[in-house]
Motif scaffolding. Sequence first.
Motif, PDB file in Angstrom:
ATOM      1  N   GLN A 175       0.829  -1.209   0.000  1.00  0.00           N
ATOM      2  CA  GLN A 175       0.000   0.000   0.000  1.00  0.00           C
ATOM      3  C   GLN A 175       0.860   1.255   0.000  1.00  0.00           C
ATOM      4  O   GLN A 175       0.554   2.238  -0.689  1.00  0.00           O
ATOM      5  CB  GLN A 175      -0.928  -0.012   1.216  1.00  0.00           C
ATOM      6  N   ASN A 177       3.554   1.631  -1.361  1.00  0.00           N
ATOM      7  CA  ASN A 177       4.155   1.790  -2.692  1.00  0.00           C
ATOM      8  C   ASN A 177       3.099   1.893  -3.792  1.00  0.00           C
ATOM      9  O   ASN A 177       3.412   1.699  -4.972  1.00  0.00           O
ATOM     10  CB  ASN A 177       5.094   0.618  -2.983  1.00  0.00           C
ATOM     11  N   GLY A 178       1.865   2.167  -3.395  1.00  0.00           N
ATOM     12  CA  GLY A 178       0.808   2.407  -4.377  1.00  0.00           C
ATOM     13  C   GLY A 178       0.107   1.175  -4.888  1.00  0.00           C
ATOM     14  O   GLY A 178      -0.667   1.256  -5.841  1.00  0.00           O
ATOM     15  N   THR A 180      -2.585  -1.989  -4.994  1.00  0.00           N
ATOM     16  CA  THR A 180      -3.988  -2.158  -4.619  1.00  0.00           C
ATOM     17  C   THR A 180      -4.272  -3.578  -4.132  1.00  0.00           C
ATOM     18  O   THR A 180      -5.073  -3.779  -3.230  1.00  0.00           O
ATOM     19  CB  THR A 180      -4.907  -1.847  -5.817  1.00  0.00           C
TER      20      THR A 180
END
Length: 274
Positions: A175, A177-178, A180
Amino acid sequence: MCRWLAYLGNPIYLEELIYKPKHSLIDQSLAARTSETTTNGDGFGVGWYGNRVTPGVYRNIQPAWNDNNLKDLAAQIASPLFLAHVRAATSTAVQQTNCHPFRYDKWLFVHNGVIDNFKHIKRDLALAIAPDLYPFIEGSTDSEIMFYLALTFGLADDPVNALEMMVGFIEQVSQDNGGTTSIQMTLGISEGKRLIAVRYSTIGQSRTLYCSKNWRACQELNPECDIFSENARLVVSEPLTDLTDDWEEVPESTAIIIQSDHTVTQSFQPRSFQ
């Protein structure tokens, strides 16, 4: 993905589960029924407990169906507790050090699944591994990183809690590090006394995992030969024969702890590592 099995009970020859059933692990390496990939030919491994604390391990990058050494060993080695695994590589190399089971001291670890975006978060995950454990990592898989994170978080003291912290840490790093979706797994783990199995995924769509309800499920694999004791239990990625009432699918987000005299089933919930 991969296929694996784990057995605890009276000592039996490895071939009784790896080779002889109708839909054996060898058959699953060629034609899995419930896997994301039909063929699991990117190496294999088996780990077994005998008269010593440290388990034996045999791993090879050949397809399991094409290794005569495995066939000979499985016909000669009897064990009361063993794990076996056939691999379908995702994004890491086909090499012996990437084959399961992974071993550290008395522990064995097998995994089916994947960490999403592993290449992008691998460094952050690896840096969290205890400095005294890090030198023992030999391969490049997400599975081995998961194992050593669990060891770092206290696998030897409280296995399920350590696994929950391992998963929670990976999800948090993903999360941050972006990411999903972050993790997909079924796990088989042992220290020689207990067999621990976990089914979990971040998005609630885990790979299949089944557990025998009792010794009769094991006996169904070879009805003509009475070889299993009443405490025999088996955990598999997919059934080794036709599915009957003596088998049950492990629910989502569940951990099972199997010992010789009893079995405990509990919820598996990732948690933060502080």
